[in-house]
Design a protein around this motif. Structure first.
Motif, PDB file in Angstrom:
ATOM      1  N   MET A   1     -37.937   0.329 -10.898  1.00 15.37           N
ATOM      2  CA  MET A   1     -36.702   0.023 -10.196  1.00 15.37           C
ATOM      3  C   MET A   1     -36.989  -0.966  -9.073  1.00 15.37           C
ATOM      4  O   MET A   1     -37.870  -0.739  -8.242  1.00 15.37           O
ATOM      5  N   LYS A   2     -36.237  -2.057  -9.064  1.00 15.01           N
ATOM      6  CA  LYS A   2     -36.377  -3.063  -8.022  1.00 15.01           C
ATOM      7  C   LYS A   2     -35.103  -3.085  -7.185  1.00 15.01           C
ATOM      8  O   LYS A   2     -34.005  -3.168  -7.729  1.00 15.01           O
ATOM      9  N   ILE A   3     -35.262  -3.008  -5.868  1.00 16.33           N
ATOM     10  CA  ILE A   3     -34.120  -2.988  -4.957  1.00 16.33           C
ATOM     11  C   ILE A   3     -34.225  -4.183  -4.010  1.00 16.33           C
ATOM     12  O   ILE A   3     -35.228  -4.351  -3.309  1.00 16.33           O
ATOM     13  N   THR A   4     -33.182  -5.010  -3.993  1.00 16.48           N
ATOM     14  CA  THR A   4     -33.139  -6.189  -3.133  1.00 16.48           C
ATOM     15  C   THR A   4     -32.041  -6.003  -2.094  1.00 16.48           C
ATOM     16  O   THR A   4     -30.934  -5.568  -2.405  1.00 16.48           O
ATOM     17  N   PHE A   5     -32.358  -6.353  -0.852  1.00 17.07           N
ATOM     18  CA  PHE A   5     -31.424  -6.178   0.263  1.00 17.07           C
ATOM     19  C   PHE A   5     -30.649  -7.470   0.489  1.00 17.07           C
ATOM     20  O   PHE A   5     -31.239  -8.544   0.650  1.00 17.07           O
ATOM     21  N   TYR A   6     -29.315  -7.371   0.494  1.00 20.43           N
ATOM     22  CA  TYR A   6     -28.461  -8.529   0.719  1.00 20.43           C
ATOM     23  C   TYR A   6     -27.696  -8.441   2.047  1.00 20.43           C
ATOM     24  O   TYR A   6     -26.672  -9.084   2.221  1.00 20.43           O
ATOM     25  N   GLY A   7     -28.194  -7.639   2.973  1.00 17.11           N
ATOM     26  CA  GLY A   7     -27.562  -7.533   4.279  1.00 17.11           C
ATOM     27  C   GLY A   7     -26.530  -6.421   4.345  1.00 17.11           C
ATOM     28  O   GLY A   7     -25.943  -6.042   3.335  1.00 17.11           O
ATOM     29  N   GLN A   8     -26.321  -5.899   5.570  1.00 19.68           N
ATOM     30  CA  GLN A   8     -25.390  -4.792   5.804  1.00 19.68           C
ATOM     31  C   GLN A   8     -25.713  -3.622   4.854  1.00 19.68           C
ATOM     32  O   GLN A   8     -26.802  -3.071   4.932  1.00 19.68           O
ATOM     33  N   ASN A   9     -24.831  -3.251   3.948  1.00 20.29           N
ATOM     34  CA  ASN A   9     -25.130  -2.197   2.974  1.00 20.29           C
ATOM     35  C   ASN A   9     -25.248  -2.748   1.553  1.00 20.29           C
ATOM     36  O   ASN A   9     -25.237  -1.979   0.593  1.00 20.29           O
ATOM     37  N   SER A  10     -25.331  -4.046   1.413  1.00 15.26           N
ATOM     38  CA  SER A  10     -25.346  -4.657   0.088  1.00 15.26           C
ATOM     39  C   SER A  10     -26.746  -4.590  -0.515  1.00 15.26           C
ATOM     40  O   SER A  10     -27.710  -5.122   0.050  1.00 15.26           O
ATOM     41  N   LEU A  11     -26.823  -3.956  -1.672  1.00 18.36           N
ATOM     42  CA  LEU A  11     -28.096  -3.750  -2.361  1.00 18.36           C
ATOM     43  C   LEU A  11     -27.945  -4.158  -3.814  1.00 18.36           C
ATOM     44  O   LEU A  11     -26.929  -3.861  -4.450  1.00 18.36           O
ATOM     45  N   TYR A  12     -28.960  -4.806  -4.335  1.00 19.99           N
ATOM     46  CA  TYR A  12     -28.989  -5.225  -5.736  1.00 19.99           C
ATOM     47  C   TYR A  12     -30.104  -4.445  -6.412  1.00 19.99           C
ATOM     48  O   TYR A  12     -31.276  -4.581  -6.042  1.00 19.99           O
ATOM     49  N   ILE A  13     -29.737  -3.603  -7.359  1.00 23.14           N
ATOM     50  CA  ILE A  13     -30.693  -2.697  -7.975  1.00 23.14           C
ATOM     51  C   ILE A  13     -30.851  -3.043  -9.448  1.00 23.14           C
ATOM     52  O   ILE A  13     -29.874  -3.032 -10.201  1.00 23.14           O
ATOM     53  N   GLU A  14     -32.073  -3.352  -9.837  1.00 25.86           N
ATOM     54  CA  GLU A  14     -32.387  -3.654 -11.230  1.00 25.86           C
ATOM     55  C   GLU A  14     -33.170  -2.488 -11.810  1.00 25.86           C
ATOM     56  O   GLU A  14     -34.265  -2.154 -11.329  1.00 25.86           O
ATOM     57  N   THR A  15     -32.596  -1.854 -12.842  1.00 21.68           N
ATOM     58  CA  THR A  15     -33.215  -0.661 -13.396  1.00 21.68           C
ATOM     59  C   THR A  15     -32.771  -0.453 -14.832  1.00 21.68           C
ATOM     60  O   THR A  15     -31.592  -0.659 -15.153  1.00 21.68           O
ATOM     61  N   GLU A  16     -33.694  -0.076 -15.670  1.00 20.21           N
ATOM     62  CA  GLU A  16     -33.397   0.223 -17.078  1.00 20.21           C
ATOM     63  C   GLU A  16     -32.602  -0.895 -17.756  1.00 20.21           C
ATOM     64  O   GLU A  16     -31.693  -0.648 -18.553  1.00 20.21           O
ATOM     65  N   GLY A  17     -32.932  -2.127 -17.427  1.00 22.61           N
ATOM     66  CA  GLY A  17     -32.273  -3.270 -18.047  1.00 22.61           C
ATOM     67  C   GLY A  17     -30.875  -3.565 -17.540  1.00 22.61           C
ATOM     68  O   GLY A  17     -30.196  -4.467 -18.054  1.00 22.61           O
ATOM     69  N   LYS A  18     -30.425  -2.837 -16.519  1.00 24.61           N
ATOM     70  CA  LYS A  18     -29.088  -3.030 -15.956  1.00 24.61           C
ATOM     71  C   LYS A  18     -29.192  -3.491 -14.510  1.00 24.61           C
ATOM     72  O   LYS A  18     -30.195  -3.251 -13.827  1.00 24.61           O
ATOM     73  N   LYS A  19     -28.111  -4.107 -14.048  1.00 20.53           N
ATOM     74  CA  LYS A  19     -28.073  -4.636 -12.686  1.00 20.53           C
ATOM     75  C   LYS A  19     -26.894  -4.024 -11.939  1.00 20.53           C
ATOM     76  O   LYS A  19     -25.739  -4.187 -12.331  1.00 20.53           O
ATOM     77  N   LEU A  20     -27.232  -3.301 -10.860  1.00 17.13           N
ATOM     78  CA  LEU A  20     -26.225  -2.616 -10.051  1.00 17.13           C
ATOM     79  C   LEU A  20     -26.116  -3.310  -8.699  1.00 17.13           C
ATOM     80  O   LEU A  20     -27.136  -3.669  -8.092  1.00 17.13           O
ATOM     81  N   LEU A  21     -24.898  -3.473  -8.215  1.00 21.31           N
ATOM     82  CA  LEU A  21     -24.669  -4.044  -6.897  1.00 21.31           C
ATOM     83  C   LEU A  21     -23.909  -3.026  -6.060  1.00 21.31           C
ATOM     84  O   LEU A  21     -22.851  -2.541  -6.464  1.00 21.31           O
ATOM     85  N   VAL A  22     -24.456  -2.705  -4.904  1.00 16.41           N
ATOM     86  CA  VAL A  22     -23.850  -1.705  -4.021  1.00 16.41           C
ATOM     87  C   VAL A  22     -23.143  -2.406  -2.862  1.00 16.41           C
ATOM     88  O   VAL A  22     -23.716  -3.282  -2.210  1.00 16.41           O
ATOM     89  N   ASP A  23     -21.886  -2.029  -2.618  1.00 16.77           N
ATOM     90  CA  ASP A  23     -21.133  -2.446  -1.427  1.00 16.77           C
ATOM     91  C   ASP A  23     -21.272  -3.940  -1.096  1.00 16.77           C
ATOM     92  O   ASP A  23     -21.796  -4.318  -0.045  1.00 16.77           O
ATOM     93  N   PRO A  24     -20.762  -4.809  -1.977  1.00 15.35           N
ATOM     94  CA  PRO A  24     -20.980  -6.247  -1.783  1.00 15.35           C
ATOM     95  C   PRO A  24     -20.164  -6.868  -0.646  1.00 15.35           C
ATOM     96  O   PRO A  24     -18.976  -7.109  -0.770  1.00 15.35           O
ATOM     97  N   PHE A  25     -20.852  -7.097   0.455  1.00 18.71           N
ATOM     98  CA  PHE A  25     -20.325  -7.851   1.595  1.00 18.71           C
ATOM     99  C   PHE A  25     -21.328  -8.970   1.828  1.00 18.71           C
ATOM    100  O   PHE A  25     -22.270  -8.842   2.603  1.00 18.71           O
ATOM    101  N   ILE A  26     -21.147 -10.062   1.101  1.00 16.03           N
ATOM    102  CA  ILE A  26     -22.162 -11.111   1.065  1.00 16.03           C
ATOM    103  C   ILE A  26     -21.613 -12.440   1.552  1.00 16.03           C
ATOM    104  O   ILE A  26     -22.155 -13.055   2.475  1.00 16.03           O
ATOM    105  N   SER A  27     -20.539 -12.920   0.946  1.00 13.28           N
ATOM    106  CA  SER A  27     -20.046 -14.263   1.263  1.00 13.28           C
ATOM    107  C   SER A  27     -19.615 -14.436   2.725  1.00 13.28           C
ATOM    108  O   SER A  27     -19.761 -15.551   3.266  1.00 13.28           O
TER     109      SER A  27
END
Length: 226
Positions: A1-27
């Motif tokens: 599992m790879k977890i990337t931090f995009y600021g605030q609570n935004s997280l990009y999680i790559e796991t089991e061939g799928k890509k999850l995005l948590v609480d996207p506050f990016i732009s």
């Protein structure tokens, strides 16, 4: 599992061939400029802990482009379903097995209203079990005794906790939260995005270290592997 931090609570999680995005506050986040581009992100699922603007700002734009499934509580899921998006509704205490693993929607103590004034129901967090790892995504919350329920059912590899104070837990309470969920490895979130939640990074790490716990503070775009 790879977890990337995009600021605030935004997280990009790559796991089991799928890509999850948590609480996207990016732009709207100036700190992400030149680092994260929502128009190029590949996303299969968007996990939403609650309806505040600093957690949902980019949900619709990303879901429209990627056809990602929006996973949240019943009220938030209904809000987006009414706009034509694919959703998966959950509620506190409930679990579901997805193609990437399982999610349990757990209690968070906070508020939850969409920018347009509509109710986002009760806020929550997620326990993600995937790829042999278990991660607690607390969302925005104060310290609660309900956190003690989590290690009764899960052995956590990582707890992702808000540490910025003012709107959520501060450092001292977050350390106790880590004790409540019985996890020594913590990824901090909900800090530094704006003035109310700026923290002293060295002090933050030392606060956790004194209790025998590791606090990870990632730069935007930086990742950890579990």
């Amino acid at each position: 599992m790879k977890i990337t931090f995009y600021g605030q609570n935004s997280l990009y999680i790559e796991t089991e061939g799928k890509k999850l995005l948590v609480d996207p506050f990016i732009s709207p986040n100036e700190a992400t400029k030149g680092i994260v581009d929502i128009d190029t992100l590949e996303v299969d699922y968007i996990l939403v802990t609650h309806a505040h603007q600093d957690h949902v700002y980019d949900v619709e734009a990303i879901a429209k482009r990627t056809n990602a499934v929006i996973v949240s509580n019943a009220e938030i899921a209904s809000y987006y379903a009414d706009k034509g998006f694919e959703t998966h509704p959950m509620n506190h205490g409930g679990s579901w097995n997805f193609d990437f693993g399982s999610l349990k929607y757990v209690i968070a103590l906070h508020s939850s209203t969409f920018p347009d004034g509509k109710s986002g129901g009760l806020p929550g967090g997620f326990v993600l079990v995937s790829g042999g790892k278990t991660v607690y995504i607390a969302g925005d919350t104060s310290l609660t005794m309900d956190m003690k329920l989590i290690p009764m059912f899960f052995k956590l590899d990582l707890a992702i906790l808000p540490i910025g104070d003012n709107f959520t837990m501060g450092l001292d309470e977050a350390v106790v939260a880590a004790e409540f969920v019985d996890c020594n490895k913590v990824l901090g979130c909900h800090y530094d995005t704006f003035g109310y939640i700026e923290i002293d990074h060295d002090k933050a790490k030392e606060t956790f270290s004194q209790k025998g716990k590791e606090l990870i503070l990632l730069n935007i775009g930086e990742s950890i592997d579990l």
